[in-house]
Design a protein around this motif. Sequence first.
Motif, PDB file in Angstrom:
ATOM      1  N   SER A 134      -5.066   5.096   4.491  1.00 25.25           N
ATOM      2  CA  SER A 134      -4.740   6.434   3.995  1.00 25.25           C
ATOM      3  C   SER A 134      -5.006   6.571   2.503  1.00 25.25           C
ATOM      4  O   SER A 134      -4.995   7.672   1.967  1.00 25.25           O
ATOM      5  N   SER A 135      -5.223   5.456   1.825  1.00 20.93           N
ATOM      6  CA  SER A 135      -5.484   5.508   0.390  1.00 20.93           C
ATOM      7  C   SER A 135      -6.976   5.461   0.104  1.00 20.93           C
ATOM      8  O   SER A 135      -7.407   4.924  -0.900  1.00 20.93           O
ATOM      9  N   HIS A 187       7.449  -0.028   6.584  1.00 22.81           N
ATOM     10  CA  HIS A 187       6.333  -0.830   7.044  1.00 22.81           C
ATOM     11  C   HIS A 187       6.264  -2.108   6.230  1.00 22.81           C
ATOM     12  O   HIS A 187       6.516  -2.116   5.038  1.00 22.81           O
ATOM     13  N   ARG A 227       2.863   3.355  -1.593  1.00 19.54           N
ATOM     14  CA  ARG A 227       3.611   2.402  -0.765  1.00 19.54           C
ATOM     15  C   ARG A 227       4.322   3.129   0.374  1.00 19.54           C
ATOM     16  O   ARG A 227       4.910   4.174   0.191  1.00 19.54           O
ATOM     17  N   ARG A 228       4.287   2.561   1.560  1.00 22.93           N
ATOM     18  CA  ARG A 228       4.942   3.153   2.727  1.00 22.93           C
ATOM     19  C   ARG A 228       6.296   2.482   2.952  1.00 22.93           C
ATOM     20  O   ARG A 228       6.397   1.264   2.935  1.00 22.93           O
ATOM     21  N   ASN A 235      -4.407  -0.231   3.553  1.00 20.07           N
ATOM     22  CA  ASN A 235      -3.824   1.102   3.607  1.00 20.07           C
ATOM     23  C   ASN A 235      -4.951   2.132   3.706  1.00 20.07           C
ATOM     24  O   ASN A 235      -5.369   2.711   2.705  1.00 20.07           O
ATOM     25  N   SER A 247      -0.630  -0.195  -5.391  1.00 21.44           N
ATOM     26  CA  SER A 247      -1.052   0.369  -4.110  1.00 21.44           C
ATOM     27  C   SER A 247      -0.157  -0.054  -2.958  1.00 21.44           C
ATOM     28  O   SER A 247      -0.405   0.328  -1.818  1.00 21.44           O
ATOM     29  N   PHE A 249       4.690   8.365   2.807  1.00 14.67           N
ATOM     30  CA  PHE A 249       4.540   7.807   1.469  1.00 14.67           C
ATOM     31  C   PHE A 249       5.694   8.235   0.583  1.00 14.67           C
ATOM     32  O   PHE A 249       6.243   9.321   0.737  1.00 14.67           O
TER      33      PHE A 249
END
Length: 683
Positions: free
Chosen positions: A670-671, A257, A253-254, A668, A281, A235
């Motif tokens: 992970s969020s 990707h 945001r990644r 996402n 996000s 991230f």
Amino acid sequence: MSFVVAQNLADSLFLPQLPKSFSQLGSPAGAGSERVTFRTSVQGSAVRGKPDSKRSFYDSAERSYARRGSYFRRKDDAAKELAVERQMGGNTGRRKTIMESAGYFRIYRVEVPLDKDSGKDSYEVSDAVLESTAGALGCQPEMLPRSGLTVIRKSFDARKDLKFVYTVELDIEECMKQNPKIKLILSKLGVKPARLEFSKMPWAPLDVVSVLAREGETRVASSSTELAAEGDAQFQGPDLEQRGTSNASTTGRRSGHEMAKVVVVGSGPAGLFAALVLAESGAKVTLVERGQPVEGRGKDIGALMVRRLLNAESNLCYGEGGAGTWSDGKLTTRIGKNGGSVQAVLATLVRFGAPASILMDGKPHVGTDRLIHILRSFRQHLSALGVTLLFGTRMDDLVVRDGRLVGVHVGFRVEHPQELINEIQYHKWASEVQRGKGKLPVADYRVAMNIKEDEVLSRGCYSFCMCPGGQIVPTSTDESELCINGMSFSKRSSKWANSALVVTVPSADFDPLIGEHGPLAGIAFQRALERDAAILGGGKLVAPAQTIPDFMEGKLSGNELPSSSYRLGVRAAPLHELLPSHLTRALREALLAFNDQLPGFITEHGLLHAIETRTSSPVRIDRDKDTYECVSLPGLFPVGEGAGYAGGIVSAAVDGMHAGLAIAKIFNPSSSDLGRSLQITED
């Protein structure tokens, strides 16, 4: 109605091109428009934006956060607080009193008589506020330092003795610093719900962008070790110094990707806030709006008024924000004005140009004129984030199955001289209003009555969207169908007061239409009434009207109608024949009850205008309560008022915001804790 539509999250859809599932169908009626059709599922949206010129409120909020923690605190703040609590408890086992914690008391119902108050525009801790606060705490006013008190809400109560009612926050640490003797008084205080409450955090609501930025910062910092192992999937935390600018990192945001591609249909409050959250996000968003930007819409409405007055032809297509934009900008809500979600929505509007007073006003109101500037700022913010905005673009042929009829509300919009409403509410103090420039707020009202038809059925009749110092405006998009609404500018200086008077219509009332129209029977019921109203008005969007006494007696007296704020003109008509007889009967009974509540409400100066049918959606699109996804069409996320999940600007914005958070967790995982500060239970 707003939709968030999602395609396979691994797919790349568009930007700058439209998604592959869209097809251009040419221009519908109205120049400069594109029609877009999509038949497959697509996904969500989000936002970050442009720096706001009015930073003083946010600068103070940032300082407050840095000094003593925010309303939306971080994990490390909570850990420090816990450590302090344990240290204060010591090894004695003695139970710690509330006062011993560094924190804040909130004192509710601090009442100040009208003749002792500075007026509706003052939020200072005056002598009268100080005296009333001291009385609530059981101490002398000189014991309380002004620097330790903050007004966090102010409203006006006109029910009996006219008075202003405050909510005051007391900073324990500051008060004890300025006057150590106050410790004895504070140590005796106990929590009394809705009267005296304790909080470890100060009242300092932050906007959605700031909340998500802080949570992104915490998430990145707390999981840097784990994320480092993911290489290019790490991230990028937001740069708080750059927050609000086009080159700021997006929360969560990644890099490396492909971002989720999202289409949001409709730029009302739900669509805008869903887009804001999703963009923050990490989604790549396209916002589709059938109408034009609010600036162009204002010109269209002005042209409509001129052309109609000249009996010329014209067309009207609503734009950004729907019909509600050209309305009152009322921010009152029944979902909890003190809840984290509502406060975040209000603070976001302040970020984009609304006055900071809406955070403290008991009945916050922006006004049509200010809404235009707020929407423009919001849109610029989205554009700076890379959100693609497609105005004059219509979504067509989306298949939605299993819509559930939940009922509609129909009725009239009643208008009185504002001076009359001031006199009814304020009596001898009515002269203090001075068209919004005086000490008292322009008087409003709220009336409600439950009308029992038989042993089983009862109907609610009530005022809705009351616009003090306002005017009645058209909301029709088709000249053969007439629907009206009310609005006020920020100063509320018009000589008229208007409100919708509506009656509940359960789905059983339009069961005969289900065979032909299916789940859209409620809309067919609305449309039939709007067409009949247009005929009664004689066309050209002229509104049929009738005095309240004539409506009660079921006659047309032939007398000249009182003046109306409706600029396209009114025409005397038998409104008692417009609605089905059982609805007319219910409204008459309700008006008698309203006159008991507000003596003088039934008067020859009161004018009923027809017709207002769009107070709530006649259809609800079923969705999962946790994911917000349509139960019958995967990838579709119905949100907001038009989908049947909200009833005003704030509730629609909150619904869109929560839907955006739910969708963000899909693309996402992970969020999963994203927006935890915004999920505070509403009170």
